[in-house]
Scaffold this motif. Structure first.
Motif, PDB file in Angstrom:
ATOM      1  N   PHE A  21      -5.386  -6.992  -2.126  1.00 42.23           N
ATOM      2  CA  PHE A  21      -5.384  -5.548  -2.397  1.00 42.23           C
ATOM      3  C   PHE A  21      -6.482  -5.191  -3.393  1.00 42.23           C
ATOM      4  O   PHE A  21      -6.296  -4.342  -4.260  1.00 42.23           O
ATOM      5  CB  PHE A  21      -4.002  -5.104  -2.893  1.00 42.23           C
ATOM      6  N   SER A  22      -7.646  -5.829  -3.217  1.00 39.93           N
ATOM      7  CA  SER A  22      -8.740  -5.646  -4.186  1.00 39.93           C
ATOM      8  C   SER A  22      -9.123  -4.169  -4.314  1.00 39.93           C
ATOM      9  O   SER A  22      -9.508  -3.706  -5.384  1.00 39.93           O
ATOM     10  CB  SER A  22      -9.955  -6.482  -3.779  1.00 39.93           C
ATOM     11  N   TYR A  23      -8.978  -3.415  -3.212  1.00 42.07           N
ATOM     12  CA  TYR A  23      -9.362  -1.994  -3.249  1.00 42.07           C
ATOM     13  C   TYR A  23      -8.506  -1.203  -4.225  1.00 42.07           C
ATOM     14  O   TYR A  23      -8.897  -0.121  -4.670  1.00 42.07           O
ATOM     15  CB  TYR A  23      -9.277  -1.383  -1.842  1.00 42.07           C
ATOM     16  N   ALA A  63      -2.855 -13.642  -8.274  1.00 46.11           N
ATOM     17  CA  ALA A  63      -4.249 -13.833  -7.849  1.00 46.11           C
ATOM     18  C   ALA A  63      -4.415 -13.410  -6.392  1.00 46.11           C
ATOM     19  O   ALA A  63      -5.398 -12.751  -6.037  1.00 46.11           O
ATOM     20  CB  ALA A  63      -4.653 -15.290  -8.047  1.00 46.11           C
ATOM     21  N   ASP A  68       0.820  -1.215   0.000  1.00 50.39           N
ATOM     22  CA  ASP A  68       0.000   0.000   0.000  1.00 50.39           C
ATOM     23  C   ASP A  68       0.857   1.269   0.000  1.00 50.39           C
ATOM     24  O   ASP A  68       0.465   2.297  -0.556  1.00 50.39           O
ATOM     25  CB  ASP A  68      -0.928   0.001   1.219  1.00 50.39           C
ATOM     26  N   LYS A  90      -4.263  -9.605  -6.099  1.00 49.56           N
ATOM     27  CA  LYS A  90      -5.528  -9.002  -6.569  1.00 49.56           C
ATOM     28  C   LYS A  90      -6.611  -9.113  -5.526  1.00 49.56           C
ATOM     29  O   LYS A  90      -7.460  -8.233  -5.383  1.00 49.56           O
ATOM     30  CB  LYS A  90      -6.000  -9.729  -7.833  1.00 49.56           C
ATOM     31  N   ASN A  91      -6.592 -10.221  -4.807  1.00 50.04           N
ATOM     32  CA  ASN A  91      -7.606 -10.473  -3.797  1.00 50.04           C
ATOM     33  C   ASN A  91      -7.351  -9.614  -2.554  1.00 50.04           C
ATOM     34  O   ASN A  91      -8.221  -8.860  -2.104  1.00 50.04           O
ATOM     35  CB  ASN A  91      -7.580 -11.977  -3.469  1.00 50.04           C
ATOM     36  N   PHE A 149      -7.706  -2.259  -7.145  1.00 52.46           N
ATOM     37  CA  PHE A 149      -8.190  -2.529  -8.506  1.00 52.46           C
ATOM     38  C   PHE A 149      -9.650  -2.096  -8.682  1.00 52.46           C
ATOM     39  O   PHE A 149     -10.094  -1.810  -9.767  1.00 52.46           O
ATOM     40  CB  PHE A 149      -8.006  -4.013  -8.827  1.00 52.46           C
ATOM     41  N   ASN A 150     -10.404  -2.097  -7.569  1.00 50.89           N
ATOM     42  CA  ASN A 150     -11.783  -1.617  -7.593  1.00 50.89           C
ATOM     43  C   ASN A 150     -11.943  -0.597  -6.480  1.00 50.89           C
ATOM     44  O   ASN A 150     -12.546  -0.883  -5.445  1.00 50.89           O
ATOM     45  CB  ASN A 150     -12.767  -2.776  -7.356  1.00 50.89           C
TER      46      ASN A 150
END
Ligand SMILES: [Zn+2]
Ligand SMILES: [Zn+2]
Ligand SMILES: [Zn+2]
Length: 253
Positions: free
Chosen positions: A113-115, A107, A84, A110-111, A117-118
């Motif tokens: 640190f999903s915030y 994978a 972060d 992405k999971n 990417f979305n």
């Protein structure tokens, strides 16, 4: 090429929380170990391996002003949780940072640190990263040729990296023959070693020495060490070309 050890400790860091052992209470700075990471400066590029929870402190201690790319060895918490804080580099450099990792680790990133990417809302300040899959044996990291070498960490694969005569292998309990062959003729090998006693997912000191001797690198440095390894005492019993790395150690190659 300049290599700086930013952290050389296992997942707990040394000193460990609430431990009164001799190493955790040692006055020798070499016994204080942040979580494992190295910075590679090629002259053109600054490449970081892993973003441990101590990432921010490591950047401050070494006055790092630029990060061009991040290579991930694997997705365990002690190797990724500082991600972060790349936000500051995004800000200074006005751009995203490419992060290279094997498919499975991408994978997980992405999971977890999903915030990033979305983003739940704009303006919240999320790390800007571009995930890049390490698919083959070789990666072109912004013009720097890096070899990806798979090793085993218990049951999971971990990516080792080689740039010219330098190779970096952290969390590891076995190196397949095909990977051993790709680690010949090294000037410097960095190898993860946890403690003297055997462990299911990490090399012991004895196993690390055996690997170092088999590979025959000019110099081998151990990293990712726990609080059972006192720096000076451990080094005393190692072959002359096998040493313990410590936080802040710099190698010029
Ligand atoms: Zn680790
Ligand atoms: Zn301790
Ligand atoms: Zn690990």
């Amino acid at each position: 090429m300049r290599i700086t050890f930013l952290g050389t400790g296992t997942s707990h860091g040394i000193p460990m929380i609430a431990c009164d052992c001799g190493v955790c209470r040692s006055a020798d700075q070499r016994n204080r170990r942040l979580r494992t990471s190295v910075l590679i400066e090629t002259g053109e590029r600054n490449i970081l391996i892993d973003t441990p929870p101590d990432f921010r402190e490591q950047m401050l201690r070494r006055s790092v002003r630029r990060l061009d790319a991040i290579l991930y060895t694997h997705h365990h918490a002690d190797h990724i949780f500082g991600l972060d804080d790349v936000r500051r580099f995004n800000e200074i450099q006005c751009g995203a940072i490419p992060c290279y990792a094997a498919k499975e680790s991408l994978a997980v990133l992405k999971n977890i640190f999903s915030y990033a990417f979305n983003p739940p809302q704009l303006g919240g300040g999320v790390p800007q990263i571009v995930l890049k899959e390490i698919a083959g044996d070789r990666i072109d990291v912004l013009g720097v040729q890096v070899e990806a070498i798979e090793v085993r960490h218990g049951k999971i694969p971990v990516t080792g990296f080689r740039i010219g005569g330098f190779a970096y292998i952290t969390d590891c309990s076995a190196i397949p023959d095909a990977s051993m062959r790709r680690l010949r003729n090294l000037k410097v090998l960095v190898l993860g070693v946890l403690r003297h006693e055997r462990h299911s997912t990490h090399f012991s000191v004895g196993e690390g020495v055996a690997v170092a001797q088999e590979l025959g690198a000019e110099r081998t440095f151990f990293t990712h060490m726990c609080h059972r390894l006192e720096h000076e005492e451990t080094e005393r019993n190692l072959p002359g070309n096998v040493r313990l790395a410590f936080d802040g150690m710099v190698l010029e190659l």
